[in-house]
Design an enzyme around this catalytic site. Structure first.
Site, PDB file in Angstrom:
ATOM      1  N   HIS A  84       0.844  -1.185   0.000  1.00 24.91           N
ATOM      2  CA  HIS A  84       0.000   0.000   0.000  1.00 24.91           C
ATOM      3  C   HIS A  84       0.883   1.239   0.000  1.00 24.91           C
ATOM      4  O   HIS A  84       1.832   1.323   0.770  1.00 24.91           O
ATOM      5  CB  HIS A  84      -0.908  -0.015   1.226  1.00 24.91           C
ATOM      6  CG  HIS A  84      -1.783   1.191   1.310  1.00 24.91           C
ATOM      7  ND1 HIS A  84      -2.797   1.425   0.410  1.00 24.91           N
ATOM      8  CD2 HIS A  84      -1.765   2.249   2.143  1.00 24.91           C
ATOM      9  CE1 HIS A  84      -3.377   2.571   0.702  1.00 24.91           C
ATOM     10  NE2 HIS A  84      -2.775   3.100   1.756  1.00 24.91           N
ATOM     11  N   GLY A 126       2.789   5.632   4.373  1.00 29.47           N
ATOM     12  CA  GLY A 126       2.405   6.515   5.474  1.00 29.47           C
ATOM     13  C   GLY A 126       0.915   6.427   5.681  1.00 29.47           C
ATOM     14  O   GLY A 126       0.186   5.925   4.820  1.00 29.47           O
ATOM     15  N   VAL A 160      -1.748  11.627   4.903  1.00 28.84           N
ATOM     16  CA  VAL A 160      -0.476  12.268   5.235  1.00 28.84           C
ATOM     17  C   VAL A 160       0.079  12.983   3.999  1.00 28.84           C
ATOM     18  O   VAL A 160       0.983  13.794   4.082  1.00 28.84           O
ATOM     19  CB  VAL A 160       0.522  11.253   5.837  1.00 28.84           C
ATOM     20  CG1 VAL A 160       1.143  10.383   4.759  1.00 28.84           C
ATOM     21  CG2 VAL A 160       1.592  11.937   6.663  1.00 28.84           C
ATOM     22  N   GLY A 161      -0.517  12.668   2.839  1.00 24.38           N
ATOM     23  CA  GLY A 161      -0.174  13.405   1.619  1.00 24.38           C
ATOM     24  C   GLY A 161       0.674  12.631   0.619  1.00 24.38           C
ATOM     25  O   GLY A 161       1.482  13.214  -0.103  1.00 24.38           O
ATOM     26  N   LYS A 162       0.473  11.331   0.574  1.00 22.26           N
ATOM     27  CA  LYS A 162       1.272  10.502  -0.336  1.00 22.26           C
ATOM     28  C   LYS A 162       1.005  10.841  -1.801  1.00 22.26           C
ATOM     29  O   LYS A 162       1.927  11.087  -2.573  1.00 22.26           O
ATOM     30  CB  LYS A 162       0.964   9.006  -0.106  1.00 22.26           C
ATOM     31  CG  LYS A 162       1.352   8.506   1.264  1.00 22.26           C
ATOM     32  CD  LYS A 162       1.148   7.014   1.377  1.00 22.26           C
ATOM     33  CE  LYS A 162      -0.295   6.596   1.341  1.00 22.26           C
ATOM     34  NZ  LYS A 162      -1.033   6.897   2.583  1.00 22.26           N
ATOM     35  N   ARG A 214      19.189  12.240  12.337  1.00 23.19           N
ATOM     36  CA  ARG A 214      19.618  13.566  11.906  1.00 23.19           C
ATOM     37  C   ARG A 214      20.817  13.490  10.959  1.00 23.19           C
ATOM     38  O   ARG A 214      21.023  14.371  10.143  1.00 23.19           O
ATOM     39  CB  ARG A 214      19.974  14.426  13.126  1.00 23.19           C
ATOM     40  CG  ARG A 214      18.802  14.684  14.055  1.00 23.19           C
ATOM     41  CD  ARG A 214      17.752  15.557  13.383  1.00 23.19           C
ATOM     42  NE  ARG A 214      18.260  16.871  13.056  1.00 23.19           N
ATOM     43  CZ  ARG A 214      18.057  17.957  13.779  1.00 23.19           C
ATOM     44  NH1 ARG A 214      17.336  17.907  14.859  1.00 23.19           N
ATOM     45  NH2 ARG A 214      18.564  19.103  13.401  1.00 23.19           N
ATOM     46  N   ASP A 249      -1.625   3.886  -4.751  1.00 23.33           N
ATOM     47  CA  ASP A 249      -2.483   3.209  -3.773  1.00 23.33           C
ATOM     48  C   ASP A 249      -2.201   1.718  -3.593  1.00 23.33           C
ATOM     49  O   ASP A 249      -2.128   1.239  -2.478  1.00 23.33           O
ATOM     50  CB  ASP A 249      -3.962   3.403  -4.108  1.00 23.33           C
ATOM     51  CG  ASP A 249      -4.796   3.363  -2.838  1.00 23.33           C
ATOM     52  OD1 ASP A 249      -4.326   3.921  -1.822  1.00 23.33           O
ATOM     53  OD2 ASP A 249      -5.870   2.756  -2.835  1.00 23.33           O
TER      54      ASP A 249
END
Lengths: 307, 88
Positions: free
Chosen positions: A138, A153, A157-159, A243, A177
């Site tokens: 997915h 995600g 969340v804005g994929k 980081r 999708d």
């Protein structure tokens, strides 16, 4: 997923020399066999459930046999109804005896114009797709500068939005999708779209968009090796992100480990730009340049110098 | 304004991991936080700046806080540094 002799005929544009009434037969083994030893009389390990390929070698040897031996061996060769088909390569044409026995035994005889090795390579590759382990993923998959990236995600969340922006930046959509992941071999997973979803992307508020029509042929890609998984996560305070970029996360898909990174997102951050740089960095590492490691080495040296 | 001077005891100095710990701890506070070493001052909330100081083990660093939660920040960061073996 089943593959039949008919599928192979269509895919490789084969000519049917005999047995067109049996082309719906399923192919149950992904391996091929060249029945040279069997033609020489050795049937001990005859893999009769495989597709049998006749090249120049087999056909030349066959023509050296006397009529009775030839008939007997061909009958044995054609005896198993599970054998999907017999394929002549190089456009070789079997003689009348061969075809007569084939008719008698109801064997499906096909012909390819390609050379034996080339044809077998293509056929093995094709069959491998049907027999290789597969699973559904997915997310959205794209080819970003040559790196197959799966964006995952939580929903909303804005994929897809990130994917659309990546497409407008010149990258290619593989599937939105749902992605079919096929493990061609351990360590090599390829992603592709389900037929229905090919070239389509769903954008909330706009609807389903055909990327091929909207952005052109360069905006889509049929299939791509999956090399990097980018998980978009809500930018939450307290959650520790990498980081420096030294830690290596992996996700196992089927039997293959795929590199994974967590990308913190929040409104106003250009997710597409971040994903693009993650893909480029992955590519850079592929050619042996690890910026994070390079930096760490520099830092270590500098600290030593300050001691 | 509040400040504290701490001796770094982590054998690798303020390397990548300790720097991450420091910056994450600093990010919890709204105060303006600075890290000073050898006469150079950097923003304690920015990891590249912190690492650029290349602080070795045994060195003294000063944390300077300015803002509403300055005292809490100094206390909090000092305690995180002790917990993580960065300082004593």
């Amino acid at each position: 997923m089943n593959v039949t002799v008919q599928d192979i005929i269509e895919k490789f544009k084969l000519t049917i020399l005999n047995g067109k009434e049996h082309v719906e037969k399923a192919v149950l083994d992904e391996s091929l066999s060249r029945p040279a030893l069997e033609l020489a009389g050795y049937f001990e390990f005859y893999p009769s459930d495989r597709i049998q390929v006749f090249g120049l070698k087999e056909m030349t040897f066959l023509s050296s046999l006397d009529l009775e031996t030839k008939k007997e061996r061909l009958r044995k060769l054609f005896a198993d109804v599970k054998t999907p088909c017999f394929i002549m390569t190089r456009g070789l044409i079997p003689d009348e005896t061969f075809l007569e026995i084939a008719r008698e035994m109801e064997a499906t005889i096909l012909q390819s114009q390609q050379t034996t090795t080339f044809f077998m390579g293509n056929l093995v590759n094709y069959l491998n797709d049907f027999f290789a382990p597969r699973t559904d993923l997915h997310g959205v998959m794209l080819d970003i500068k040559g790196v197959g990236v799966l964006i995952v995600g939580e929903s909303s969340v804005g994929k897809s939005e990130a994917a659309l922006e990546l497409i407008t930046r010149g990258h290619q959509l593989v599937s939105d999708d749902r992605i079919i992941a096929i493990e061609k071999e351990p360590g090599l997973v390829v992603g592709q779209a389900p037929k229905l979803l090919e070239n389509m992307i769903e954008i909330r508020g706009v609807g389903v968009v055909n990327v091929l029509s909207m952005y052109g042929a360069g905006a889509v890609r049929k299939r791509k090796r999956l090399e990097l998984i980018v998980e978009l996560v809500d930018w939450t305070k307290g959650l520790e992100y990498d980081r420096i970029g030294l830690s290596e996360h992996k996700q196992t898909i089927l039997n293959t480990e795929v590199q994974k990174i967590m990308l913190p997102v929040r409104p106003g951050r250009s997710v597409a730009l971040l994903i693009e740089s993650a893909a480029l960095n992955h590519r850079l590492r592929g050619v042996g340049i690890n910026s994070a490691q390079e930096f760490i080495d520099r830092l270590t040296n500098q600290i030593k110098g300050n001691e | 304004m509040a400040q504290v001077t701490i001796t770094i005891t982590d054998p690798s100095g303020i390397h990548a991991r300790p720097a991450t710990v420091l910056v994450n701890a600093a990010g919890q506070y709204t105060s303006d936080l600075k890290l000073e070493y050898n006469g150079n001052q950097v923003n304690l909330k920015s990891i590249m700046g912190v690492m650029s100081l290349a602080v070795p083990t045994g060195a003294d660093v000063t944390i300077i806080a300015e803002g509403d939660d300055a005292e809490a920040a100094i206390a909090g960061i000092a305690s995180v540094m002790k917990d993580q073996g960065l300082a004593q």
